[in-house]
Design an enzyme around this catalytic site. Sequence first.
Site, PDB file in Angstrom:
ATOM      1  N   SER A 138       0.841  -1.195   0.000  1.00 10.12           N
ATOM      2  CA  SER A 138       0.000   0.000   0.000  1.00 10.12           C
ATOM      3  C   SER A 138       0.874   1.242   0.000  1.00 10.12           C
ATOM      4  O   SER A 138       2.001   1.215   0.507  1.00 10.12           O
ATOM      5  CB  SER A 138      -0.896   0.013   1.248  1.00 10.12           C
ATOM      6  OG  SER A 138      -1.533   1.264   1.426  1.00 10.12           O
ATOM      7  N   TYR A 151      -2.749  -0.470  10.562  1.00  9.79           N
ATOM      8  CA  TYR A 151      -2.817  -0.848   9.152  1.00  9.79           C
ATOM      9  C   TYR A 151      -1.591  -0.340   8.401  1.00  9.79           C
ATOM     10  O   TYR A 151      -0.934  -1.091   7.668  1.00  9.79           O
ATOM     11  CB  TYR A 151      -4.087  -0.279   8.518  1.00  9.79           C
ATOM     12  CG  TYR A 151      -4.156  -0.472   7.023  1.00  9.79           C
ATOM     13  CD1 TYR A 151      -4.590  -1.676   6.483  1.00  9.79           C
ATOM     14  CD2 TYR A 151      -3.771   0.546   6.142  1.00  9.79           C
ATOM     15  CE1 TYR A 151      -4.644  -1.864   5.107  1.00  9.79           C
ATOM     16  CE2 TYR A 151      -3.822   0.371   4.770  1.00  9.79           C
ATOM     17  CZ  TYR A 151      -4.257  -0.837   4.260  1.00  9.79           C
ATOM     18  OH  TYR A 151      -4.300  -1.029   2.900  1.00  9.79           O
TER      19      TYR A 151
END
Length: 254
Positions: A138, A151
Amino acid sequence: MAIANKNIIFVAGLGGIGFDTSREIVKSGPKNLVILDRIENPAAIAELKALNPKVTVTFYPYDVTVPVAETTKLLKTIFDKLKTVDLLINGAGILDDYQIERTIAVNFTGTVNTTTAIMAFWDKRKGGPGGVIANICSVTGFNAIYQVPVYSASKAAALSFTNSLAKLAPITGVTAYSINPGITKTTLVHKFNSWLDVEPRVAELLLEHPTQTTLQCAQNFVKAIEANQNGAIWKLDLGRLEAIEWTKHWDSGI
């Protein structure tokens, strides 16, 4: 890497970005696409099969949080059937900073364990043929969304792991690169929990900014697969594909 006639394993290939990427992969004509996912979706598998009847699409249930030994057993079943596998895509991910342990288990440990398991079949030191790994990380691995620090940290860890895999390629024969999507319109980002509720509107705030569709992301994902650059850090953001130059601030010297 030309996708045509290749054997590909796709972990979490039925998710938002995953499913559109599976569609684009099938259009490119691999010999086999093996999808490993936690929840079976017969309609999605049927759609992929109909999209290109020349491609063999198979599904196995798989939870990335199982022990490495269980993953190795599943991979043996797949390798016994296909004989060779060219590409492993690790795509499992969750976005919920309420679930600290599970976030780390799925987003980071699951990627490490699945990769570790396939090394038993690919590692050239064991007589293996080598292979290619594409890890979905990501852009939060570059710079965190600080309201979801768990996260973001899990994705930074996955990115670091992938960069190390690439440097180990001369030893193992296994190359690797990372796929780092920006904010993409998926169910993952429509509603999620921030750490300790520091920002209850984090999902809403992110979606106020420009995003990309899952199809745009998937099409660029396929371009990255075809480029097949060991060590590449691909940013897939706003419908564009860009190779990131990583800044080195320290070197172990070994």
